[in-house]
Design an enzyme around this catalytic site. Structure first.
Site, mmCIF file in Angstrom:
data_model
loop_
_atom_site.group_PDB
_atom_site.id
_atom_site.type_symbol
_atom_site.label_atom_id
_atom_site.label_comp_id
_atom_site.label_asym_id
_atom_site.label_seq_id
_atom_site.Cartn_x
_atom_site.Cartn_y
_atom_site.Cartn_z
ATOM 1 N N THR A 64 0.863 -1.189 0.000
ATOM 2 C CA THR A 64 0.000 0.000 0.000
ATOM 3 C C THR A 64 0.896 1.235 0.000
ATOM 4 O O THR A 64 2.011 1.194 0.516
ATOM 5 C CB THR A 64 -0.861 -0.027 1.277
ATOM 6 O OG1 THR A 64 -1.821 -1.080 1.142
ATOM 7 C CG2 THR A 64 -1.600 1.290 1.522
ATOM 8 N N ARG A 108 -14.833 -6.429 -0.570
ATOM 9 C CA ARG A 108 -14.252 -6.036 0.729
ATOM 10 C C ARG A 108 -13.585 -4.660 0.579
ATOM 11 O O ARG A 108 -12.881 -4.371 -0.374
ATOM 12 C CB ARG A 108 -13.207 -7.069 1.153
ATOM 13 C CG ARG A 108 -12.446 -6.749 2.435
ATOM 14 C CD ARG A 108 -11.111 -6.065 2.155
ATOM 15 N NE ARG A 108 -10.296 -5.946 3.365
ATOM 16 C CZ ARG A 108 -9.178 -5.230 3.414
ATOM 17 N NH1 ARG A 108 -8.753 -4.579 2.357
ATOM 18 N NH2 ARG A 108 -8.503 -5.167 4.528
ATOM 19 N N ASP A 152 -9.186 -0.129 5.156
ATOM 20 C CA ASP A 152 -9.118 1.143 5.879
ATOM 21 C C ASP A 152 -8.684 2.314 5.003
ATOM 22 O O ASP A 152 -8.958 3.473 5.337
ATOM 23 C CB ASP A 152 -8.118 1.025 7.045
ATOM 24 C CG ASP A 152 -6.718 0.682 6.545
ATOM 25 O OD1 ASP A 152 -6.594 -0.222 5.684
ATOM 26 O OD2 ASP A 152 -5.752 1.318 6.984
ATOM 27 N N GLY A 170 -1.504 -1.714 6.600
ATOM 28 C CA GLY A 170 -1.538 -2.939 7.409
ATOM 29 C C GLY A 170 -2.891 -3.609 7.315
ATOM 30 O O GLY A 170 -3.637 -3.375 6.350
ATOM 31 N N THR A 171 -3.210 -4.408 8.281
ATOM 32 C CA THR A 171 -4.469 -5.155 8.271
ATOM 33 C C THR A 171 -5.649 -4.194 8.449
ATOM 34 O O THR A 171 -5.946 -3.738 9.555
ATOM 35 C CB THR A 171 -4.460 -6.209 9.401
ATOM 36 O OG1 THR A 171 -3.279 -6.993 9.262
ATOM 37 C CG2 THR A 171 -5.674 -7.115 9.323
HETATM 38 N N1 ASP Z 1 -4.503 -1.396 4.724
HETATM 39 C C1 ASP Z 1 -4.678 -2.039 3.444
HETATM 40 C C2 ASP Z 1 -6.023 -2.713 3.444
HETATM 41 O O1 ASP Z 1 -6.368 -3.341 4.426
HETATM 42 C C3 ASP Z 1 -3.622 -3.051 3.113
HETATM 43 C C4 ASP Z 1 -2.196 -2.632 3.402
HETATM 44 O O2 ASP Z 1 -1.941 -1.549 3.877
HETATM 45 O O3 ASP Z 1 -1.295 -3.428 3.094
HETATM 46 O O4 ASP Z 1 -6.700 -2.683 2.460
#
Ligand code: ASP
Length: 352
Positions: free
Chosen positions: A219, A247, A250, A271-272
């Site tokens: 990202t 889906r 964030d 991140g997640t």
């Molecule tokens: N935050 C991003 C998402 O959940 C993924 C990432 O930052 O790697 O879509």
């Protein structure tokens, strides 16, 4: 008679609870919102928190660095020339969206149907205006679309079909969905789907599966402070490998994966996504600085280690003084920053 001791006790509790950050109710908002020529500028970019192999070939490391350098330089030159932080973050993120190395725009990760669904958001810390797009499939540079949404519609977030239609009406540059797909992302999806199948066989139910096992990496995001004292933030992503179609993470959610407020800071997260939404991480960071008077560094530590779980991800941020953080709990987050003092930093792996 009981009033004074009670107040003291409550104040002490609040001080202890915020891990040493000072509490104040004396935060002058009007002064911070209005633009002022500070002579200070700063910029920070990231290329996603994740798990890149430390033993990757030197040539790959060099290419990562060159990619970040290209993006940073574009944003930096806008700021040095007196341009706005909004222009800087949009331009820097566009460079990373066009670079197949990153999980945004070209090179985005794939859904379990093998398609790309892109999310992005942008926010202006001076006005609190923001724009975002979720699940778009044909918009070449989602960050520029997010900015047009911010500037040209009364709304903030567009998704799916309606977003595609709006992009067409706005004459936003659109591409065949095949443009985004790279061989590397196809391989990652195949591997991920095999892992999911194997996990099913050993009776690991979907509910018990960790949210960390979707290869979160790549990202992109940028935060900038311009010479007028205005902060902006931007985030763009393809999401998580093998995500379920539809889906949304964030990144396009203001207050979760992106936030900017001249009173406090600008932040872009990675991140997640589910975890960043659940804990409203981007806004939480701002609130710790605004209401608890935490330093930016301390606020980042709190959200990453006390709100999120280990390995959930990382963030980049700049506060109104031009302090910069680039922190992650995943051990790896390609990132780079520059500021008016001549500081210039690059990082790939971070010691935790
Ligand atoms: N935050 C991003 C998402 O959940 C993924 C990432 O930052 O790697 O879509």
């Amino acid at each position: 008679m009981m009033y004074i001791p009670t107040v003291c006790f409550v104040s002490l509790l609040v001080l202890l609870a915020c891990g040493g950050c000072k509490v104040t109710d004396n935060w002058s908002s009007s002064a911070a919102i209005s633009s002022k020529q500070t002579g200070h500028w700063a910029i920070v970019i990231h290329g996603g928190a994740g798990m890149l192999d430390k033993n990757m070939p030197e040539s790959d490391k060099r290419e990562y660095r060159e990619s970040l350098e290209r993006s940073l330089t574009v944003g930096e030159s806008i700021l040095k020339a007196g341009g706005t932080s909004l222009d800087a973050v949009e331009a820097a993120v566009r460079v990373l969206e066009d670079d197949p190395r990153f999980n945004a725009g070209k090179g985005a990760v794939l859904t379990r149907d093998g398609t790309c669904e892109l999310d992005a958001s942008i926010m202006d810390g001076r006005t609190l205006k923001c724009g975002a797009a979720a699940g778009v499939k044909t918009v070449k540079n989602p960050i520029s679309f997010a900015r047009r949404i911010m500037q040209e519609t009364p709304h903030i977030l567009f998704a799916g079909e309606g977003a595609e239609r709006l992009a067409a009406q706005m004459n936003i540059e659109r591409v065949d969905p095949a443009y985004f797909i790279t061989a590397k992302r196809r391989e990652q999806l195949e591997r991920k789907m095999q892992e999911i199948e194997a996990a099913k066989k050993i009776a690991a139910s979907a509910a018990s599966r960790s949210t960390h096992d979707y290869y979160p990496t790549g990202t992109v995001g940028c935060v900038a402070l311009d010479l007028a004292g205005n902060i902006a933030a931007a985030t763009s992503t393809g999401g998580m490998t093998a995500k379920m179609p539809g889906r949304v993470g964030d990144s396009p959610i203001i207050g979760a994966g992106c936030y900017a407020n001249n009173l406090t800071l600008g932040v872009s997260c990675t991140g997640t996504g589910e975890q960043f939404i659940r804990h409203a991480i981007a806004h939480e960071l701002s609130s710790l600085v605004r209401y608890q008077r935490c330093s930016l560094k301390e606020a980042a530590r709190i959200v990453l280690t006390e709100r999120l779980d280990p390995d959930d991800g990382g963030l980049i941020a700049i506060d109104r003084e031009g302090n910069i953080v680039m922190s992650t709990t995943t051990g790896c987050m390609p990132a780079a920053s520059a500021d008016w003092r001549g500081n210039r930093k690059f990082q790939m792996w971070v010691d935790q």
